[in-house]
Design a protein around this motif. Sequence first.
Motif, PDB file in Angstrom:
ATOM      1  N   ILE A 267       0.231   5.475  -3.612  1.00  0.00           N
ATOM      2  CA  ILE A 267      -0.614   6.390  -2.815  1.00  0.00           C
ATOM      3  C   ILE A 267      -1.932   6.555  -3.569  1.00  0.00           C
ATOM      4  CG2 ILE A 267      -0.618   8.545  -1.476  1.00  0.00           C
ATOM      5  CD1 ILE A 267       2.370   8.824  -2.059  1.00  0.00           C
TER       6      ILE A 267
ATOM      7  N   ASP B  34       4.814   7.522  -5.327  1.00  0.00           N
ATOM      8  CA  ASP B  34       3.786   7.170  -6.303  1.00  0.00           C
ATOM      9  C   ASP B  34       4.503   6.852  -7.611  1.00  0.00           C
ATOM     10  OD1 ASP B  34       4.370   9.646  -7.401  1.00  0.00           O
ATOM     11  OD2 ASP B  34       2.483  10.593  -6.799  1.00  0.00           O
ATOM     12  N   SER B  35       3.775   6.820  -8.735  1.00  0.00           N
ATOM     13  CA  SER B  35       4.447   6.374  -9.963  1.00  0.00           C
ATOM     14  C   SER B  35       5.466   7.400 -10.457  1.00  0.00           C
ATOM     15  CB  SER B  35       3.418   6.085 -11.054  1.00  0.00           C
ATOM     16  OG  SER B  35       2.748   7.273 -11.397  1.00  0.00           O
TER      17      SER B  35
ATOM     18  N   LYS C 237      -0.601  15.114  -2.284  1.00  0.00           N
ATOM     19  CA  LYS C 237      -1.103  14.175  -3.307  1.00  0.00           C
ATOM     20  C   LYS C 237      -2.431  14.690  -3.866  1.00  0.00           C
ATOM     21  CE  LYS C 237      -1.219  10.348  -5.711  1.00  0.00           C
ATOM     22  NZ  LYS C 237      -0.361  10.228  -6.887  1.00  0.00           N
TER      23      LYS C 237
ATOM     24  N   VAL D 298       1.683  -1.142  -2.092  1.00  0.00           N
ATOM     25  CA  VAL D 298       0.270  -0.983  -2.460  1.00  0.00           C
ATOM     26  C   VAL D 298       0.207  -0.247  -3.794  1.00  0.00           C
ATOM     27  CG1 VAL D 298      -0.847  -1.214  -0.220  1.00  0.00           C
ATOM     28  CG2 VAL D 298       0.120   0.985  -0.834  1.00  0.00           C
ATOM     29  N   ALA D 299       1.151  -0.619  -4.666  1.00  0.00           N
ATOM     30  CA  ALA D 299       1.187  -0.047  -6.020  1.00  0.00           C
ATOM     31  C   ALA D 299       0.301  -0.870  -6.939  1.00  0.00           C
ATOM     32  CB  ALA D 299       2.619  -0.022  -6.537  1.00  0.00           C
ATOM     33  N   SER D 300       0.011  -0.310  -8.122  1.00  0.00           N
ATOM     34  CA  SER D 300      -0.811  -1.018  -9.110  1.00  0.00           C
ATOM     35  C   SER D 300      -0.154  -2.345  -9.479  1.00  0.00           C
ATOM     36  CB  SER D 300      -0.916  -0.199 -10.388  1.00  0.00           C
ATOM     37  OG  SER D 300      -0.921   1.164 -10.118  1.00  0.00           O
TER      38      SER D 300
ATOM     39  N   ASN E 147      -6.019   4.462  -3.979  1.00  0.00           N
ATOM     40  CA  ASN E 147      -7.165   4.192  -3.094  1.00  0.00           C
ATOM     41  C   ASN E 147      -6.732   3.538  -1.783  1.00  0.00           C
ATOM     42  OD1 ASN E 147      -9.322   5.067  -4.774  1.00  0.00           O
ATOM     43  ND2 ASN E 147      -8.868   3.309  -6.100  1.00  0.00           N
ATOM     44  N   VAL E 148      -5.887   2.520  -1.891  1.00  0.00           N
ATOM     45  CA  VAL E 148      -5.462   1.796  -0.685  1.00  0.00           C
ATOM     46  C   VAL E 148      -4.364   2.577   0.046  1.00  0.00           C
ATOM     47  CG1 VAL E 148      -4.459  -0.357   0.175  1.00  0.00           C
ATOM     48  CG2 VAL E 148      -6.102  -0.432  -1.717  1.00  0.00           C
TER      49      VAL E 148
END
Length: 334
Positions: free
Chosen positions: A8, A41-42, A61, A90-92, A10-11
Motif C-alpha cells: 500500500i 503492508d509490510s 494507512k 505491488v510490494a517493494s 505509491n502504487v
Amino acid sequence: MNISLIGIGNVGKRVLEIIRDAQSGLRERSGESIKVISASDSRHTVYSENGMDVSRVLEAKSRGDIRKSGYRELVFDEIFSLKTEAIVDVASATPDGIAGRDLYLKAFGAGKDIVTANKSPLALHWEQIMDECKQAGRRIRFESTVAGGVPLFNLRDFSIIPSEVLQFRGVVSSSVNIILNDIINGRSFESSVEYAIKQGIAETNYHDDTLGLDAARKTVILANALFGTNLTLNDIQYEGVEGNMDKVSSLKGKGGLYRVVSSIRKEGSRTSVFSGIEEIGEKDPLRALGNESLGYTMRTDMNGEVLVVGLEDTPLETASGVVNDIALLAKTRA
Ligand SMILES: NC(=O)c1ccc[n+]([C@@H]2O[C@H](COP(=O)([O-])OP(=O)(O)OC[C@H]3O[C@@H](n4cnc5c(N)ncnc54)[C@H](OP(=O)(O)O)[C@@H]3O)[C@@H](O)[C@H]2O)c1
C-alpha cells in the motif's frame, strides 16, 4: 473479482483509489466488480470477507496503521485460504526476488492468479514461475513491470496475435534517463541524483536506477515475454550511468540525444539482448519520446513496426496498468 492486495505504497494506494473511483466503468468494461478482500503492508494484513471499503483502508494507512480501519487483522499466510481469485503484488522489490517468487508459487498452489508490478521475481525466476503457473492451470499478468502504464504485453497478447516480434527497442525506465540527460547537460552525478530525489523521480536508494539495474530487469522480462527466452538478470549485458561515467562524460557537448535503451532482436536462432546507452538518431522513431516519457518500437512480421509512447510516467499510470490486468483476468475467465 475478489482480490488480495499486497503493498500500500505509491502504487498500491493508487490501485485502491482507482478501484474505488472507477468501479462502474470497470464493471461495465470487464463485466465484474473488483472487491478488495484483504490488504497488506509490510507490517499488517486486514481483511473483510465481503470486501472492504477501501477509503477506510487508505485513511487508516495515512494515519500510519491499517488496523485503524477497524477491519479484522489476519496473519499474512491466511491470505492463501481466503475466497479470492487473484493476489496483486505491488510490494517493494527485493534484490533476489525470492519473496515474490515464493508468494506466486504458493498462490498458484492455492488456485489463485497473480497480477504484479514487481520486477525482481520475474527478472530472476522467470522459468520456474511460468512453469509452475502453467502446471497449476493459473494465470499471471505483469503489464506494469515494464514501462509503467504504457500498453505493451497486453498489446502483444491481444492486438497483434498473428505476429512474431522481430525487434524491440524501448525506453522503459525514466529515472536513469532523466539523470543521464541532466549529466550530459552539465550537472554532476551527485547533483543530478539529488535533484531527481527531490523531484520524487528517483528513490532515496537510487543505485538500482543509476546502475541500470532497473532497466536491465525490465529488459530480461521483455526478452522472455516477447521472444520466448528463459533469461535471468545474470545472462544479459547492461550498463547505466553509475560506474559508466567515462562513457557518459564523453557524450557531453556532442549535441546528440542519448537514452538508456532496451534493445532485443532475433539474429537467426539467437536473441541478442542489451540494456544500455544508445544515440537516438534524427530518423529514429524513439525521437518522438519526450525527456520524461516512456515508449518503444516493436518490429513485427505481420503488423509492421509499431510505435507506442506514454507521455506520463507516475504511479497513477502504473496503478492503472495493474487494475487493467485485474480487469482482464475477470474479463477473460473461462
Ligand atoms: N512507483 C512506480 O511508478 C512503479 C512503476 C513500475 C513498477 N513499480 C513497482 O511496484 C512496486 C511498488 O512500488 P511503489 O512505488 O508503490 O513502492 P513503495 O511506495 O515503496 O511501496 C511498497 C509497499 O510494499 C509494502 N511492503 C514491503 N514489503 C512488504 C512485505 N513483505 N509484505 C507486504 N507488503 C510489503 C510496503 O509496506 P509499508 O507501507 O509498511 O512500508 C509499501 O506499502 C515495486 O515493486 C516497484 O518496483 C513501481
